[in-house]
Design a protein around this motif. Structure first.
Motif, short mmCIF file in Angstrom:
data_model
loop_
_atom_site.label_atom_id
_atom_site.label_comp_id
_atom_site.label_asym_id
_atom_site.label_seq_id
_atom_site.Cartn_x
_atom_site.Cartn_y
_atom_site.Cartn_z
N CYS A 77 -53.86 -10.68 44.37
CA CYS A 77 -55.10 -11.75 44.26
C CYS A 77 -54.67 -13.13 44.59
N TRP A 78 -53.34 -13.56 44.56
CA TRP A 78 -53.10 -14.99 44.67
C TRP A 78 -53.10 -15.25 46.34
N GLY A 79 -53.61 -16.62 46.71
CA GLY A 79 -53.92 -16.78 47.84
C GLY A 79 -55.06 -16.02 48.79
N VAL A 80 -55.80 -15.21 47.98
CA VAL A 80 -57.16 -14.88 48.61
C VAL A 80 -58.07 -15.64 48.64
N PRO A 81 -58.75 -16.07 49.86
CA PRO A 81 -60.03 -16.78 49.47
C PRO A 81 -61.34 -16.46 48.70
N VAL A 82 -61.79 -17.46 47.85
CA VAL A 82 -62.54 -16.94 46.76
C VAL A 82 -63.79 -17.92 47.08
N TYR A 83 -64.85 -17.42 47.04
CA TYR A 83 -66.14 -18.18 47.45
C TYR A 83 -67.16 -18.16 46.30
N ASP A 84 -66.93 -16.93 45.29
CA ASP A 84 -68.05 -16.84 44.29
C ASP A 84 -67.68 -18.01 43.01
N ASP A 85 -68.93 -18.55 42.59
CA ASP A 85 -68.92 -19.58 41.85
C ASP A 85 -68.29 -19.32 40.40
N ASN A 86 -68.61 -18.10 40.07
CA ASN A 86 -68.35 -17.64 38.39
C ASN A 86 -66.69 -17.22 38.57
N PHE B 142 -66.11 -15.67 27.15
CA PHE B 142 -66.75 -16.57 27.95
C PHE B 142 -67.86 -15.93 28.88
N ALA B 143 -68.48 -14.98 28.41
CA ALA B 143 -69.44 -14.31 29.07
C ALA B 143 -69.23 -14.02 30.70
N GLU B 144 -67.97 -13.29 30.90
CA GLU B 144 -67.47 -13.01 32.53
C GLU B 144 -67.57 -14.49 33.09
N PHE B 145 -67.48 -15.49 32.46
CA PHE B 145 -67.32 -16.78 33.11
C PHE B 145 -68.62 -17.15 34.09
N ASP B 146 -69.69 -16.74 33.23
CA ASP B 146 -70.87 -17.02 34.03
C ASP B 146 -71.14 -18.39 33.66
N HIS B 147 -70.90 -19.28 34.57
CA HIS B 147 -70.90 -20.90 34.03
C HIS B 147 -72.30 -21.30 33.67
N ILE B 148 -73.51 -20.53 34.17
CA ILE B 148 -74.62 -20.73 33.51
C ILE B 148 -74.83 -20.44 32.00
#
Length: 305
Positions: free
Chosen positions: A125-134, A165-171
């Motif tokens: 995982c570390w260093g892999v670009p992430v673009y998903d808001d959650n 935290f609801a799968e970290f769904d920020h909504i």
């Protein structure tokens, strides 16, 4: 003999200080004297939140974090320590401490005694670009937890945190009510202080405002680097920074927008985890893969709409 022992001891302590992926509460005599923690509270103004530093929280060697399978990695943050010590360690000392598990060559901070979840997070995982808001929200929340816990501790509770935290769904997190906040705060398994839980909920609300303005939180955070991952080519752990001018600028803007637990070191760890800054050492087996991912994500982000 005494001189050589002194250098070896200082080398080990220095590796602990510059290690980019963790924050720990314990402090030793040999730790940096000017480590700092920025913690923003509800009642604090922008100026006070950016200057409320606690000198008692140092950087640790054996910490790491992750909370999703598809990506990776750091409003409190540890400040950089005494200048000049980055030049103390020798390359031989770096090699001496690089006891990577198995046959793969990893970053020096992964050792034979590293926790399995910690190693897996580094490898996958570390260093892999992430673009998903959650995923970005999860990352930011976990990095804030470094004030109280190690990366390995957080990783081991990752699934429980996702459930809480609801799968970290920020909504959904932004809609959490008092009862839910207190239930999470009282969980003995999660071990999160009420103030930390409230920070996560407040940050979810801030993310919604940012997403409304920029289209997404991802668009906002990646916009700070023109959507181009920064590929660093560090050979030694001592070269990896704890904070950068870019992380300081992002931290200030996040604070201005109401975010909490987003000091410049936490933000830089967040950037490392999300692949915004790629800090695998050049001899790490993940370096080439993450460089290719960074180049690919940059190319895709510049395709015509």
């Amino acid at each position: 003999m005494r001189s050589s022992q002194g250098k070896s001891s200082l080398s080990r302590q220095h590796l602990q200080r510059v290690y980019p992926l963790g924050i720990q509460k314990s402090c030793s005599i040999l730790s940096l004297s000017s480590l700092s923690l920025s913690q923003n509270s509800n009642a604090s103004s922008l100026n006070s939140s950016m200057s409320s530093w606690d000198p008692k929280i140092p950087v640790s060697v054996h910490k790491l974090f992750s909370s999703w399978e598809n990506s990776e990695i750091l409003a409190g943050a540890v400040g950089k320590g005494t200048p000049g010590l980055d030049r103390v360690r020798s390359s031989s000392a770096d090699d001496e401490l690089n006891n990577e598990p198995g046959s793969l060559k990893r970053c020096n901070w992964i050792t034979q005694s590293s926790d399995e979840v910690y190693v897996s997070f580094h490898d996958e995982c570390w260093g892999v670009p992430v673009y998903d808001d959650n995923q970005l929200f999860e990352l930011l929340a976990m990095c804030g937890m470094l004030i109280d816990h190690s990366w390995s501790e957080i990783l081991r509770r990752r699934e429980m945190l996702r459930e809480a935290f609801a799968e970290f769904d920020h909504i959904l997190v932004a809609k959490m009510e008092e009862k839910e906040i207190m239930e999470i705060s009282c969980s003995k398994e999660l071990m999160l202080a009420e103030c930390r839980v409230r920070c996560i909920v407040d940050n979810a609300k801030c993310m919604q405002r940012v997403a409304k303005e920029f289209g997404s939180f991802s668009g906002y955070i990646w916009g700070h680097v023109n959507r181009k991952p920064t590929v660093n080519r560090y050979k030694y752990p001592r070269s990896v920074p704890l904070r950068t001018p870019k992380s300081e600028a992002i931290s200030k803007d996040l604070v201005r927008r109401g975010f909490r637990l987003v000091g410049p070191v936490i933000v830089y760890s967040f950037m490392q985890a999300a692949g915004i800054a790629m800090d695998h050492l050049v001899d790490c087996f993940r370096f080439g893969d993450c460089v290719r991912l960074a180049e690919r994500s940059w190319g895709l982000s510049n395709l015509p709409m």
